[in-house]
Scaffold this active site. Structure first.
Site, PDB file in Angstrom:
ATOM      1  N   ASP A   1      -0.418   0.093  -4.550  1.00 54.70           N
ATOM      2  CA  ASP A   1      -1.795   0.291  -4.403  1.00 54.70           C
ATOM      3  C   ASP A   1      -1.923   1.599  -3.638  1.00 54.70           C
ATOM      4  O   ASP A   1      -1.656   1.602  -2.461  1.00 54.70           O
ATOM      5  CB  ASP A   1      -2.546  -0.801  -3.776  1.00 54.70           C
ATOM      6  CG  ASP A   1      -4.078  -0.618  -3.855  1.00 54.70           C
ATOM      7  OD1 ASP A   1      -4.626   0.445  -4.204  1.00 54.70           O
ATOM      8  OD2 ASP A   1      -4.804  -1.616  -3.236  1.00 54.70           O
TER       9      ASP A   1
ATOM     10  N   LYS B   1       0.904  -0.979   0.026  1.00 56.47           N
ATOM     11  CA  LYS B   1      -0.097   0.018   0.075  1.00 56.47           C
ATOM     12  C   LYS B   1       0.977   1.261  -0.001  1.00 56.47           C
ATOM     13  O   LYS B   1       1.727   1.390   0.811  1.00 56.47           O
ATOM     14  CB  LYS B   1      -0.898   0.012   1.312  1.00 56.47           C
ATOM     15  CG  LYS B   1      -1.725  -0.947   1.275  1.00 56.47           C
ATOM     16  CD  LYS B   1      -3.111  -0.833   0.391  1.00 56.47           C
ATOM     17  CE  LYS B   1      -4.014  -1.945   0.511  1.00 56.47           C
ATOM     18  NZ  LYS B   1      -5.053  -1.758  -0.450  1.00 56.47           N
TER      19      LYS B   1
ATOM     20  N   HIS C   1     -10.067  -8.172  -7.499  1.00 58.57           N
ATOM     21  CA  HIS C   1      -9.923  -7.654  -6.033  1.00 58.57           C
ATOM     22  C   HIS C   1     -10.269  -8.461  -5.131  1.00 58.57           C
ATOM     23  O   HIS C   1     -11.471  -9.518  -5.507  1.00 58.57           O
ATOM     24  CB  HIS C   1     -10.851  -6.246  -6.110  1.00 58.57           C
ATOM     25  CG  HIS C   1     -10.730  -5.991  -4.435  1.00 58.57           C
ATOM     26  ND1 HIS C   1     -12.127  -5.592  -4.023  1.00 58.57           N
ATOM     27  CD2 HIS C   1      -9.922  -5.598  -3.776  1.00 58.57           C
ATOM     28  CE1 HIS C   1     -11.915  -5.168  -2.673  1.00 58.57           C
ATOM     29  NE2 HIS C   1     -10.680  -5.076  -2.567  1.00 58.57           N
TER      30      HIS C   1
ATOM     31  N   GLU D   1      -2.156   0.759  -8.475  1.00 61.93           N
ATOM     32  CA  GLU D   1      -3.566   0.256  -8.423  1.00 61.93           C
ATOM     33  C   GLU D   1      -4.272   1.383  -7.835  1.00 61.93           C
ATOM     34  O   GLU D   1      -3.675   2.214  -6.963  1.00 61.93           O
ATOM     35  CB  GLU D   1      -3.782  -1.168  -7.604  1.00 61.93           C
ATOM     36  CG  GLU D   1      -5.150  -1.300  -7.341  1.00 61.93           C
ATOM     37  CD  GLU D   1      -5.055  -2.630  -6.537  1.00 61.93           C
ATOM     38  OE1 GLU D   1      -4.260  -3.508  -6.610  1.00 61.93           O
ATOM     39  OE2 GLU D   1      -6.263  -3.082  -5.846  1.00 61.93           O
TER      40      GLU D   1
ATOM     41  N   ASP E   1     -14.849  -6.975  -8.934  1.00 60.01           N
ATOM     42  CA  ASP E   1     -15.002  -7.432  -7.453  1.00 60.01           C
ATOM     43  C   ASP E   1     -16.415  -7.941  -7.252  1.00 60.01           C
ATOM     44  O   ASP E   1     -17.483  -7.520  -7.978  1.00 60.01           O
ATOM     45  CB  ASP E   1     -15.138  -5.924  -6.734  1.00 60.01           C
ATOM     46  CG  ASP E   1     -15.397  -6.274  -5.117  1.00 60.01           C
ATOM     47  OD1 ASP E   1     -14.802  -5.793  -4.563  1.00 60.01           O
ATOM     48  OD2 ASP E   1     -16.539  -6.432  -5.007  1.00 60.01           O
TER      49      ASP E   1
ATOM     50  N   GLU F   1     -11.831  -2.166  -8.240  1.00 60.05           N
ATOM     51  CA  GLU F   1     -12.712  -2.858  -7.076  1.00 60.05           C
ATOM     52  C   GLU F   1     -13.712  -1.726  -6.711  1.00 60.05           C
ATOM     53  O   GLU F   1     -14.692  -2.017  -5.986  1.00 60.05           O
ATOM     54  CB  GLU F   1     -11.633  -2.773  -5.773  1.00 60.05           C
ATOM     55  CG  GLU F   1     -11.114  -1.529  -5.150  1.00 60.05           C
ATOM     56  CD  GLU F   1     -10.028  -1.953  -4.088  1.00 60.05           C
ATOM     57  OE1 GLU F   1      -8.805  -2.521  -4.424  1.00 60.05           O
ATOM     58  OE2 GLU F   1     -10.497  -1.532  -2.919  1.00 60.05           O
TER      59      GLU F   1
END
Lengths: 430, 430
Positions: free
Chosen positions: B237, B209, B342, B263, B315, B292
């Site tokens: 992400d 992340k 996701h 992402e 998703d 997502e």
């Protein structure tokens, strides 16, 4: 002047059984009961002023928006109004970016409608405390303060705070157009009668609902065009009924009736689709209009970037209140696209007149290709209903955002316990 | 084989206090309590089978989704399951196009999450009645029936039913990647420890992340890249943290750590923004991944049309269940873009493994650049948890959509009355 801590937030589910008369019907919404989640906030200032906020809904699902307002309430309660408007961008972001709640949006659908209702109440209260109608509060505001209400996140690639500008001030009534003559559910007789009345009242711009059946559309468009004559303005609205190729094909058939625009030809999320349709219809002299179901500023940004519309239709109750509408009005100005708001519904005319008058006075300074939708029902439930003269919105004079409903109307139409609904449910059961 | 009238629909608000451990934290969602609106439908078939459906949420707001499920319930109750799956496209459209309810979406946010939960339950029940895991039900289905589950409205400009095709069938485990090592809220020590464990377990693809602080990102990315070595795959992400120019600038700085993709670099609604970022990052060898929080097939259609992504992340609980995911999987195939779902959340791994295995066997027939996210928590609450072997999802064997939770888990985590929450609230008050 701003004062008080917010000590109470109430929200009610108010519904008007409009489906009984076919009012508001279109190709996708065949039986709407025009409704609202109605928010009232009160402070401890002891001045007797309450902020009223609404968001518009179509009946079923209003209870879901009410539930979402309650989920947002803790962001508002016990806050000092000075702190809210003193850092309105921060407050806006807090409301729309709650780390847990944002997942169920983000910034769209139910939570964003609820955000609009809550923020509309805050703006109403602020304007009331300043003793000004909202448009005047905005017009009088110094540009830096005005811009500090806007969250520029995700739109800085087309507009930054530094693009700020000020325009000279003017005053006029704002041109309106009527959608009251030609709902899809009206019979030809009703349509003719309503059209004749509107002409008598001085209306020069008319909108007709299309999209369910081509032959039926052609008959109705011919009927209206014959009644209003070749000079007056006619717009068409498909309410998202078509796929992209279908929209082009269908509108090619309706081009003979000389519509100024086709509104919502396809999914409100389809930016590239609108661009394709727009490109195909330019040679026919038909513009594309959309926006009443565009869920946030990011979608509007892209519609502008992609040349996907010629008329931009903000909605006072779907975007995140005045804050987000300001960002869209400024982007439209930058791209040279006229803002022609969506109105009608419950209270949408009352609210959006403030934004459009502000747009004219402080931003666009032009009436070219600009007009605001008008629908002639449900105004009687508002404490400060719109005033229309010579097919124009006259600037509202009462302090606030014209959001306040008559308590008697709210009580009667509260769902399901108000007397109107009790009676209808009883009739339904017999 | 399909049988029974739906006589009961229940929905519960189930929350896991994951924020206590920093699990799931990222640049925009700092304190998520992984939660679900959990739907169970029962029929009068007398076979003891129930359909379970979930949608994933982050804590607050789950009650709003529950409210929306209740608003949709009348479309499902008293329906014969044969009629539903016999005209699944019609039923899908009825659920997503209710003339009153669609206004508060349309097809996005709370109502669409609720639609997903309800339809996930229908698919689970259908698969259970057929005695097959969902992926097998899909793989075995004749193509015409499969396509009859899809609503092609608004996507016929890129995909029509006539584009239908069939691919040869194969069987393998499906490659997974892990997001469990590097949540934003983890300390460097936790990160190192989790990374070492994952390497020992055979993981070769890792996601980190980023987005809150550049210096912090660089330190953490260097730490992970050093641990996993230059050959293994690293993804990043940003969870929508950046504006468009900021995303390009930030990722240029992180390029030295050789990420396969970035992402959610910006707003999930910004198709043109993703296209701009994508174009700028191609020379750096970095792809764009998103999906997502893409709220429907119309957004995915445009992301594909605009070359805005190199990896498409469906998703299972945000799109309108299997029906809408099928349309996206088919569009991705047409544009040659790999689907890398996701997962994580509550049950997202359990559900999406069916879709990805179906994609591989019946549509893409390729593992090139394809992998599915995996997060290692909350599986113990499911009756049929995923099986991971050698960093791959193994095809589930139990009948249904793997949506069923353990009753004991649901009871304990029901909000606010379950014992876990009662205890936490009591602790909070002391």
């Amino acid at each position: 002047m701003v004062r008080g801590r917010i000590i109470r937030l109430s929200v009610r589910d108010v519904r008007f059984p409009t489906s009984l008369g076919g009012h508001g019907s279109d190709a996708m919404h065949t039986d709407p009961d025009y409704s609202a989640a109605y928010v009232v906030i009160e402070t401890d200032a002891g001045d007797g002023l309450a902020g009223c906020g609404i968001t518009f809904t179509l009946g079923k699902g209003t209870e879901v928006v009410v539930c979402a307002v309650n989920a947002l309430a803790h962001h508002v309660l016990h806050k000092d109004l000075r702190d809210i408007v003193g850092d309105f961008r921060g407050f806006y972001r807090q409301l729309t970016s709650d780390g847990q709640l944002r997942w169920i949006g983000p910034k769209k659908g139910v939570v964003h409608l609820a955000t609009a209702a809550v923020l509309n109440a805050v703006w109403d209260l602020w304007a009331k405390q300043e003793g000004k109608p909202l448009w005047k509060l905005l017009v009088d505001m110094d540009p830096r303060t005005l811009l500090s209400c806007i969250d520029f996140r995700y739109i800085t690639d087309v507009l930054t705070e530094e693009d700020a500008y000020e325009e000279q001030m003017l005053t006029h009534g704002y041109p309106a157009y009527t959608t009251s003559c030609a709902w899809l559910g009206y019979s030809d007789d009703t349509l003719k009668q309503r059209c004749a009345e509107a002409l008598k009242d001085g209306w020069t711009r008319f909108k007709v609902k299309v999209g369910a059946d081509l032959q039926d559309d052609m008959r109705r468009c011919r009927l209206i065009r014959d009644m209003i004559g070749p000079e007056k303005t006619l717009m068409m609205d498909a309410n998202q009924r078509w796929d992209v190729p279908e929209a082009v094909e269908w509108m090619s058939k309706l081009a003979e009736f000389k519509p100024l625009w086709i509104e919502e030809p396809t999914s409100p999320d389809d930016i590239l689709g609108h661009a394709t349709i727009s490109k195909a219809l330019v040679p026919l002299g038909i513009g594309v209009a959309t926006g009443e179901q565009c869920h946030n500023r990011v979608i509007f940004k892209q519609l502008l970037q992609a040349n996907a519309l010629q008329f931009l239709q903000i909605d006072s109750c779907r975007l995140g209140s005045v804050n987000e509408n300001l960002s869209v009005i400024l982007m439209a100005k930058k791209f040279g696209i006229p803002v022609c708001p969506h109105a009608g519904g419950v209270g949408l005319c009352e609210l959006v007149q403030h934004l459009i008058i502000f747009d004219y006075i402080a931003v666009s300074a032009s009436l070219k290709n600009r007009m605001c939708e008008y629908v002639d029902h449900l105004h009687e439930h508002f404490k400060y209903p719109v005033t229309i003269k010579q097919a124009s919105y006259m600037p509202p004079k009462a302090a606030g955002y014209s959001t306040e409903m008559k308590e008697e109307s709210v009580k009667k139409h509260q769902y399901p316990e108000g007397e109107v609904w009790k009676r209808l449910h009883a009739a339904h059961e017999n």
